[in-house]
Design a protein around this motif. Structure first.
Motif, PDB file in Angstrom:
ATOM      1  N   GLU A 244      69.117  42.906  63.675  1.00  0.00           N
ATOM      2  CA  GLU A 244      69.427  41.375  63.678  1.00  0.00           C
ATOM      3  C   GLU A 244      68.644  40.590  64.578  1.00  0.00           C
ATOM      4  N   ARG A 245      68.138  41.282  65.694  1.00  0.00           N
ATOM      5  CA  ARG A 245      67.208  40.612  66.585  1.00  0.00           C
ATOM      6  C   ARG A 245      65.867  40.308  66.119  1.00  0.00           C
ATOM      7  N   ILE A 247      65.285  39.984  62.929  1.00  0.00           N
ATOM      8  CA  ILE A 247      65.258  38.822  61.995  1.00  0.00           C
ATOM      9  C   ILE A 247      65.294  37.611  62.476  1.00  0.00           C
ATOM     10  N   GLU A 248      66.056  37.483  63.875  1.00  0.00           N
ATOM     11  CA  GLU A 248      66.436  36.303  64.389  1.00  0.00           C
ATOM     12  C   GLU A 248      65.027  35.828  65.010  1.00  0.00           C
ATOM     13  N   VAL A 249      64.175  36.739  65.651  1.00  0.00           N
ATOM     14  CA  VAL A 249      63.106  36.176  66.571  1.00  0.00           C
ATOM     15  C   VAL A 249      61.585  36.389  65.789  1.00  0.00           C
ATOM     16  N   GLY A 252      63.060  36.240  60.240  1.00  0.00           N
ATOM     17  CA  GLY A 252      63.892  35.261  59.524  1.00  0.00           C
ATOM     18  C   GLY A 252      64.631  35.743  58.262  1.00  0.00           C
ATOM     19  N   ARG A 253      65.238  34.820  57.682  1.00  0.00           N
ATOM     20  CA  ARG A 253      66.316  35.286  56.620  1.00  0.00           C
ATOM     21  C   ARG A 253      65.589  34.842  55.192  1.00  0.00           C
TER      22      ARG A 253
END
Length: 253
Positions: A244-245, A247-249, A252-253
């Motif tokens: 998740e981290r 993807i976040e930094v 992206g999604r």
């Protein structure tokens, strides 16, 4: 022997708690990383994550503020200059290829060979059968056998990248640091470059910094994700892509 000592003595490259601070900015933040003999590792992460600074520390261009950088179990890279580190067997390829445009492909490799090139030896130098064999093998390996007499300036961008990789290999390095090799390449050149790096990693260690996720997938190696100067995640591309981290930094999604 504790696990840290084992990593230090058995790994080809051992970075432990490495920090680099520039005018209050922490480019590397307690970065720890190990690279084994004949391992290829992909390094990914957003701009400013510390990828270039990490390579600068390994090659002696930047001195860490603190931490250890040890090569082959005994060499303290933090106390050596760039030339001495290169002599140890650490080669670096930057994103933009640096070749001798007006020389032939063959002569570029000849100039790069790890041989005695002092002034006296150059006066009496003649190409030896051993050198010819080495150049022939390099040309075969970097897919430029049929281009040996072409000037480097006439090569495509991808072929220039391969030539520079060949020039590094001519120095007989134990570790290659390769910065965004797939940038600007055609799809076929990108696939061929992945094949080339996988072949090199059978005998030498390779660290590849890359933004092209398809290229990283083609390499099919362990991935280290850097963020704000330290390791955010590590594992297969599928593993880190699900973090998740990460993807976040970065992804992206």
């Amino acid at each position: 022997m504790d696990s840290q000592s084992q990593a230090l003595t058995q790994s080809l490259l051992y970075l432990d708690n490495v920090s680099v601070v520039f005018d209050g900015f922490r480019a590397l933040n307690a970065l720890s990383l190990t690279i084994e003999e004949a391992e290829m590792r992909a390094i990914i992460g957003p701009n400013g994550a510390g990828k270039t600074t990490m390579m600068d520390v390994i090659t002696g261009k930047t001195r860490p503020t603190k931490g250890e950088a040890v090569f082959a179990g005994v060499h303290d890279l933090t106390k050596m200059d760039e030339a001495a580190i290169a002599q140890l067997g650490i080669g670096r390829k930057f994103q933009t290829p640096t070749v001798f445009d007006m020389h032939t492909v063959e002569d570029n490799l000849l100039l790069a060979l790890k041989e005695d090139r002092r002034a006296f030896s150059n006066i009496y130098w003649r190409r030896t059968p051993h050198e010819k064999e080495r150049i022939d093998a390099l040309l075969e390996r970097i897919r430029l056998k049929d281009h040996r007499l072409r000037k480097a300036a006439e090569l495509s961008h991808g072929q220039k990248q391969w030539l520079e990789i060949g020039m590094l290999l001519a120095q007989e390095p134990r570790l290659l640091l390769v910065d965004e090799p797939a940038a600007g390449m055609t799809d076929q050149e990108t696939a061929d470059t992945a094949d080339l790096l996988r072949d090199i990693a059978k005998t030498q260690s390779v660290v590849v910094v890359e933004h092209d996720m398809q290229f990283v997938r083609d390499l099919d190696v362990k991935v280290t994700v850097l963020h704000e100067g330290s390791v955010l995640a590590e594992g297969s591309l599928d593993h880190v892509s699900a973090n998740e981290r990460v993807i976040e930094v970065y992804l992206g999604r």
